[in-house]
Design a protein around this motif. Structure first.
Motif, PDB file in Angstrom:
ATOM      1  N   LEU A  24       0.756  -1.115   0.119  1.00  0.00           N
ATOM      2  CA  LEU A  24       0.099   0.099  -0.029  1.00  0.00           C
ATOM      3  C   LEU A  24       1.073   1.134  -0.140  1.00  0.00           C
ATOM      4  O   LEU A  24       0.526   2.331  -0.836  1.00  0.00           O
ATOM      5  CB  LEU A  24      -1.108  -0.047   1.261  1.00  0.00           C
ATOM      6  CG  LEU A  24      -2.004  -0.885   1.248  1.00  0.00           C
ATOM      7  CD1 LEU A  24      -2.711  -1.131   2.429  1.00  0.00           C
ATOM      8  CD2 LEU A  24      -3.081  -0.788   0.012  1.00  0.00           C
ATOM      9  N   LEU A  93      -2.158   7.342  -8.420  1.00  0.00           N
ATOM     10  CA  LEU A  93      -3.126   7.573  -7.444  1.00  0.00           C
ATOM     11  C   LEU A  93      -3.406   8.907  -7.123  1.00  0.00           C
ATOM     12  O   LEU A  93      -4.587   9.381  -7.077  1.00  0.00           O
ATOM     13  CB  LEU A  93      -3.047   6.581  -6.220  1.00  0.00           C
ATOM     14  CG  LEU A  93      -3.853   6.677  -4.910  1.00  0.00           C
ATOM     15  CD1 LEU A  93      -5.244   6.099  -5.631  1.00  0.00           C
ATOM     16  CD2 LEU A  93      -3.478   6.003  -3.829  1.00  0.00           C
ATOM     17  N   TYR A 158      -8.237   3.067  -0.691  1.00  0.00           N
ATOM     18  CA  TYR A 158      -6.792   2.819  -0.185  1.00  0.00           C
ATOM     19  C   TYR A 158      -6.361   3.504   0.870  1.00  0.00           C
ATOM     20  O   TYR A 158      -5.620   3.016   1.685  1.00  0.00           O
ATOM     21  CB  TYR A 158      -5.993   3.357  -1.604  1.00  0.00           C
ATOM     22  CG  TYR A 158      -5.750   2.545  -2.682  1.00  0.00           C
ATOM     23  CD1 TYR A 158      -4.628   1.239  -2.502  1.00  0.00           C
ATOM     24  CD2 TYR A 158      -6.268   2.530  -3.981  1.00  0.00           C
ATOM     25  CE1 TYR A 158      -4.762   0.351  -3.462  1.00  0.00           C
ATOM     26  CE2 TYR A 158      -6.000   1.863  -4.780  1.00  0.00           C
ATOM     27  CZ  TYR A 158      -5.260   0.618  -4.733  1.00  0.00           C
ATOM     28  OH  TYR A 158      -5.198  -0.201  -5.623  1.00  0.00           O
ATOM     29  N   ILE A 196      -8.772  -3.522   0.803  1.00  0.00           N
ATOM     30  CA  ILE A 196      -7.702  -3.788  -0.213  1.00  0.00           C
ATOM     31  C   ILE A 196      -8.227  -4.526  -1.404  1.00  0.00           C
ATOM     32  O   ILE A 196      -7.833  -4.244  -2.643  1.00  0.00           O
ATOM     33  CB  ILE A 196      -6.415  -4.342   0.313  1.00  0.00           C
ATOM     34  CG1 ILE A 196      -5.468  -4.095  -0.832  1.00  0.00           C
ATOM     35  CG2 ILE A 196      -6.739  -5.776   0.696  1.00  0.00           C
ATOM     36  CD1 ILE A 196      -4.045  -4.412  -0.386  1.00  0.00           C
ATOM     37  N   ALA A 199     -10.556  -1.975  -3.504  1.00  0.00           N
ATOM     38  CA  ALA A 199      -9.497  -1.076  -4.032  1.00  0.00           C
ATOM     39  C   ALA A 199      -8.990  -1.598  -5.322  1.00  0.00           C
ATOM     40  O   ALA A 199      -9.050  -1.219  -6.405  1.00  0.00           O
ATOM     41  CB  ALA A 199      -8.699  -0.610  -3.190  1.00  0.00           C
ATOM     42  N   SER A 200      -8.703  -3.015  -5.154  1.00  0.00           N
ATOM     43  CA  SER A 200      -7.895  -3.587  -6.286  1.00  0.00           C
ATOM     44  C   SER A 200      -8.893  -3.822  -7.396  1.00  0.00           C
ATOM     45  O   SER A 200      -8.464  -3.814  -8.573  1.00  0.00           O
ATOM     46  CB  SER A 200      -7.262  -4.907  -5.785  1.00  0.00           C
ATOM     47  OG  SER A 200      -6.494  -4.603  -4.941  1.00  0.00           O
ATOM     48  N   THR A 236      -0.802  -4.162  -5.954  1.00  0.00           N
ATOM     49  CA  THR A 236      -2.100  -4.187  -5.499  1.00  0.00           C
ATOM     50  C   THR A 236      -2.653  -5.426  -5.524  1.00  0.00           C
ATOM     51  O   THR A 236      -3.219  -5.842  -4.152  1.00  0.00           O
ATOM     52  CB  THR A 236      -3.130  -2.899  -5.926  1.00  0.00           C
ATOM     53  OG1 THR A 236      -4.266  -2.836  -5.039  1.00  0.00           O
ATOM     54  CG2 THR A 236      -3.516  -3.722  -7.470  1.00  0.00           C
TER      55      THR A 236
END
Length: 328
Positions: A24, A93, A158, A196, A199-200, A236
């Protein structure tokens, strides 16, 4: 005293949680340092504008001169010539980088929250005297709208995943001493894994849509090629795998390996261990002079009364207690 077995039991999930934190942090640091190939290679999207061209299939401007410039293509060429349009753009990001030629990953912007890359604004296409928004294809506008709406969700996922990972590591320290620590750490690890993973999945889907929208509109007619960064997606998704593994092993540590050491003198396990390892104990026996002890119901002799001359004399103190093995 900490149990060595307990330490070994939580080593795997603790190391996996640290690996998630590293992944991360790499995503957050990507693009924040100019000309740093290690970090700046972790881009989500790369746009190549070196070969801006027009094709005969493009819609031409009807200005009476029958030139070969389209509305959008003319704006791109004007931006390239007068507004300093760069050869490459990489999107991260929290920012983007742009450069010409071999000066890779130069001119990185300052990181900011809720960042999204708007090519119309960044390239200054509306500053060329042409309102290109009216000439953008529907698929192009749809892709940018999806990206814009999802950019905040990606950032939140994230950020909260990074926070949950940090909390998991802090709470995980208490798991060294007790399975209750593992119990509470498991909840933090579950939140870390879900965040996570979300997010991925989101970032993979969104940037695939953006790449498709850009290539559909700009690649064929204008020679502008967009590619998705596979390295950052690998990072990620590897972090996601680590998070899922950490959550599983934290849950497993709730059921295994007590945090109490059997060698702690005050613990119940220590007393049980001593009882198991010491089959012999001392027990008071009756004295032939003072009579049987409280635990004995039968006197040591069963003879009748002795003559007065043989009567036992009163003794002072206690008699010697011989060692007698306990019957097991």
């Amino acid at each position: 005293m900490v149990s060595a077995g307990r330490v070994c039991c939580i080593t795997a999930p603790f190391l996996l949680s640290i690996a998630v934190l590293v992944c991360l942090v790499l995503v957050f640091l990507a693009g924040t340092h100019d000309r740093n190939n290690t970090l700046d290679d972790l881009y989500f999207l790369k746009i190549d504008l070196r070969n801006i061209t027009l094709t005969s299939s493009a819609n031409l401007l009807g200005d009476g001169n029958s030139n070969n410039e389209t509305v959008l293509g003319g704006a791109l060429q004007a931006a390239k010539q007068s507004l300093g349009l760069k050869d490459f753009y990489t999107v991260y990001l929290r920012n983007y980088c742009s450069w010409n030629g071999d000066d890779t990953y130069a001119n990185c912007t300052s990181p900011k929250a809720y960042f999204w890359f708007n090519p119309i604004e960044v390239w200054g296409l509306n500053d060329t005297g042409i309102d290109v928004d009216d000439y953008l294809p529907k698929s192009f506008r749809h892709g940018l709208d999806v990206y814009h709406d999802a950019s905040k969700a990606i950032f939140y996922l994230y950020v909260i995943a990074l926070s949950a990972t940090s909390v998991t590591l802090l709470v995980g320290i208490s798991a060294i001493f007790s399975r209750w620590g593992s119990f509470f750490t498991t909840f933090c690890a579950a939140a870390m894994a879900v965040l996570i993973l979300g997010a991925s999945v989101t970032v993979t889907a969104v940037y695939a849509i953006v790449k498709g929208a850009l290539n559909e509109t700009l690649k064929k007619d204008y020679g502008i090629k967009s590619t998705v960064g596979t390295r950052v997606l690998s990072v990620t998704w590897i972090g996601t795998a680590f998070a899922l593994g950490a959550g599983f092993f934290w849950l497993l540590s709730v059921c295994c390996c007590s945090g109490r050491s059997p060698y702690n003198p005050a613990s119940r396990e220590a007393r049980r261990t001593r009882a198991e390892k010491t089959p012999y104990t001392y027990e008071r026996v009756g004295s032939p002079y003072l009579g049987p002890s409280d635990q004995q119901s039968v006197p040591l002799n069963t003879f009748g009364p002795r003559p007065p001359s043989f009567a036992p004399q009163p003794q002072h103190g206690t008699a010697y207690e011989p060692f007698r093995p306990q019957q097991v």
